[in-house]
Write a protein that holds these residues in place. Structure first.
Motif, mmCIF file in Angstrom:
data_model
loop_
_atom_site.group_PDB
_atom_site.id
_atom_site.type_symbol
_atom_site.label_atom_id
_atom_site.label_comp_id
_atom_site.label_asym_id
_atom_site.label_seq_id
_atom_site.Cartn_x
_atom_site.Cartn_y
_atom_site.Cartn_z
ATOM 1 N N TYR A 1 -0.559 -45.383 -23.823
ATOM 2 C CA TYR A 1 -1.112 -45.511 -22.490
ATOM 3 C C TYR A 1 -2.234 -46.540 -22.477
ATOM 4 C CZ TYR A 1 1.355 -41.388 -20.752
ATOM 5 O OH TYR A 1 2.327 -40.503 -20.345
ATOM 6 N N GLN B 112 -5.613 -47.605 -20.211
ATOM 7 C CA GLN B 112 -6.502 -47.115 -19.174
ATOM 8 C C GLN B 112 -7.534 -48.188 -18.824
ATOM 9 O OE1 GLN B 112 -8.788 -43.524 -20.059
ATOM 10 N NE2 GLN B 112 -8.895 -42.995 -17.897
ATOM 11 N N GLY C 18 -12.056 -47.036 -14.279
ATOM 12 C CA GLY C 18 -11.933 -46.373 -12.987
ATOM 13 C C GLY C 18 -10.545 -45.915 -12.631
ATOM 14 N N LYS C 19 -9.625 -46.018 -13.582
ATOM 15 C CA LYS C 19 -8.237 -45.608 -13.306
ATOM 16 C C LYS C 19 -7.770 -44.586 -14.322
ATOM 17 C CE LYS C 19 -6.918 -50.070 -11.276
ATOM 18 N NZ LYS C 19 -5.947 -51.192 -11.333
ATOM 19 N N GLY C 20 -6.675 -43.926 -13.993
ATOM 20 C CA GLY C 20 -6.064 -43.027 -14.948
ATOM 21 C C GLY C 20 -5.207 -43.794 -15.931
ATOM 22 N N PRO C 21 -4.862 -43.185 -17.051
ATOM 23 C CA PRO C 21 -3.993 -43.852 -18.037
ATOM 24 C C PRO C 21 -2.632 -44.173 -17.430
ATOM 25 C CG PRO C 21 -5.053 -41.903 -18.986
ATOM 26 C CD PRO C 21 -5.299 -41.851 -17.511
ATOM 27 N N LEU D 231 1.325 -45.426 -18.594
ATOM 28 C CA LEU D 231 2.250 -45.638 -19.704
ATOM 29 C C LEU D 231 2.644 -47.107 -19.804
ATOM 30 C CD1 LEU D 231 4.135 -44.091 -21.813
ATOM 31 C CD2 LEU D 231 5.932 -44.501 -20.133
ATOM 32 N N PHE E 245 -4.504 -45.713 -25.579
ATOM 33 C CA PHE E 245 -4.360 -44.410 -26.222
ATOM 34 C C PHE E 245 -2.943 -44.231 -26.747
ATOM 35 C CE2 PHE E 245 -8.291 -42.382 -24.976
ATOM 36 C CZ PHE E 245 -8.653 -43.008 -23.791
ATOM 37 N N LEU F 190 0.771 -33.224 -24.782
ATOM 38 C CA LEU F 190 0.611 -34.379 -25.643
ATOM 39 C C LEU F 190 -0.759 -34.299 -26.305
ATOM 40 C CD1 LEU F 190 1.917 -37.272 -23.343
ATOM 41 C CD2 LEU F 190 3.114 -36.232 -25.274
ATOM 42 N N PHE G 218 -3.556 -36.689 -27.813
ATOM 43 C CA PHE G 218 -3.942 -38.090 -27.711
ATOM 44 C C PHE G 218 -4.859 -38.503 -28.852
ATOM 45 C CE2 PHE G 218 -2.451 -39.635 -23.604
ATOM 46 C CZ PHE G 218 -2.066 -38.461 -22.979
ATOM 47 N N GLN H 75 -8.055 -41.005 -30.126
ATOM 48 C CA GLN H 75 -9.380 -41.148 -29.531
ATOM 49 C C GLN H 75 -9.520 -42.417 -28.695
ATOM 50 O OE1 GLN H 75 -12.224 -39.043 -29.509
ATOM 51 N NE2 GLN H 75 -10.579 -37.634 -30.012
ATOM 52 N N ARG I 276 -12.598 -37.576 -5.502
ATOM 53 C CA ARG I 276 -12.719 -38.516 -6.620
ATOM 54 C C ARG I 276 -14.002 -38.289 -7.412
ATOM 55 N NH1 ARG I 276 -10.182 -43.270 -6.887
ATOM 56 N NH2 ARG I 276 -11.080 -43.167 -9.002
ATOM 57 N N TYR J 217 -5.659 -32.627 -17.659
ATOM 58 C CA TYR J 217 -6.368 -33.030 -18.863
ATOM 59 C C TYR J 217 -7.847 -33.212 -18.545
ATOM 60 C CZ TYR J 217 -1.886 -34.182 -21.094
ATOM 61 O OH TYR J 217 -0.628 -34.123 -21.646
ATOM 62 N N LEU K 6 -9.138 -37.203 -24.600
ATOM 63 C CA LEU K 6 -8.244 -36.562 -23.641
ATOM 64 C C LEU K 6 -7.748 -35.246 -24.227
ATOM 65 C CD1 LEU K 6 -6.198 -39.665 -22.570
ATOM 66 C CD2 LEU K 6 -6.946 -37.948 -20.933
ATOM 67 N N LEU L 244 -8.188 -35.296 -15.221
ATOM 68 C CA LEU L 244 -6.994 -36.059 -14.887
ATOM 69 C C LEU L 244 -5.808 -35.140 -14.658
ATOM 70 C CD1 LEU L 244 -7.490 -38.766 -17.634
ATOM 71 C CD2 LEU L 244 -7.427 -39.261 -15.192
ATOM 72 N N PHE M 290 -0.272 -40.522 -14.415
ATOM 73 C CA PHE M 290 -1.606 -39.991 -14.213
ATOM 74 C C PHE M 290 -2.188 -40.436 -12.876
ATOM 75 C CE2 PHE M 290 -3.045 -37.971 -18.141
ATOM 76 C CZ PHE M 290 -2.065 -38.350 -19.030
ATOM 77 N N GLY M 291 -2.992 -39.546 -12.297
ATOM 78 C CA GLY M 291 -3.781 -39.903 -11.137
ATOM 79 C C GLY M 291 -5.061 -40.593 -11.588
ATOM 80 N N PRO M 292 -5.906 -41.001 -10.632
ATOM 81 C CA PRO M 292 -7.142 -41.703 -10.977
ATOM 82 C C PRO M 292 -8.237 -40.796 -11.511
ATOM 83 C CG PRO M 292 -7.005 -41.398 -8.617
ATOM 84 C CD PRO M 292 -5.704 -40.921 -9.181
ATOM 85 N N GLY M 293 -8.039 -39.479 -11.350
ATOM 86 C CA GLY M 293 -9.014 -38.537 -11.876
ATOM 87 C C GLY M 293 -10.085 -38.124 -10.882
#
Lengths: 114, 114
Positions: free
Chosen positions: A36, A38, A41-44, A46, A89, A102, A104, A106, B9, B35, B43, B90, B105-108
């Protein structure tokens, strides 16, 4: 126990160079290994994944290799660009996915210098 | 197709309070995983819901709970907040098998506990 180790924690390369990130997993039953990316400011998201019945997979500038015997897998990015700068990640699924989760690594902060 | 959305957010709470976070998965996805992401622990898997049932659970105390609705939307709740609960939470959705297929994944939700 379930563990995924990722190295290096930070990586700085010049634009156009290659970058390699390595991960080692502990559970030999793991059979799915996603990577992934990242961004701030965003999510991971794929970027590539590999399953245990395959040794290598490529998608344009990105490739992943898997060594089941040694229980490690690596991400290779060629011809790096500034937009590749992000945190990467690796992950593995313990017990062959029977836990639904899953594990992950570090994370590796990749900086591509223009 | 719309991605995974999470609300709110950002959130600031004080110790002892409780908080509820919301996640809307991609249309057609029936599995929702949560997560916790922190600089120190990375994570970590909280739990996964499928067809309104908690199917898998990570190693978090009972203060962390969740639920899933018939439209696959999910909420997680943290009661009696502690300073250490400050993190990015997340949510990820997948079709049916999150540890064998792509998780989106979403932005969290960034939670700060004071």
């Amino acid at each position: 126990g379930e563990n995924v180790e990722q190295h290096p924690s930070t990586l700085s390369v010049q634009e156009g160079d290659s970058a390699v990130i390595k991960c080692t997993y502990s559970d030999s039953a793991s059979n799915y290994f996603p990577w992934y990316k990242q961004e701030l400011g965003k999510g991971p998201q794929l970027i590539i994944d590999i399953r245990s019945n395959v040794g290598e997979k490529k998608d344009q500038r990105i490739a992943v290799t898997l060594n089941k015997t040694a229980k490690h897998f690596s991400l290779h990015i060629t011809e790096t660009q500034p937009e590749d700068s992000a945190v990467y990640f690796c992950a593995a699924n313990p017990k062959g996915g029977n836990t639904g989760k899953l594990i992950f690594g570090q994370g590796t902060t990749l900086q591509v210098k223009p | 197709k719309a991605g995974v959305t999470q609300t709110p957010r950002y959130l600031i709470k004080t110790r002892g309070q409780q908080v509820t976070l919301s996640c809307s998965p991609i249309s057609g996805h029936r599995s929702v995983s949560w997560y916790q992401q922190t600089p120190g622990q990375g994570l970590q898997f909280l739990f996964e819901y499928f067809s309104e049932t908690q199917r898998n659970k990570g190693n978090f105390p009972g203060r962390f709970s969740g639920r899933q609705f018939s439209n696959s939307r999910s909420e997680m709740n943290v009661s009696t907040l502690e300073l250490g609960d400050s993190a990015l939470y997340l949510c990820a959705s997948s079709l049916t098998r999150p540890s064998q297929e792509t998780q989106y994944f979403g932005p969290g939700t960034r939670l700060l506990v004071l």
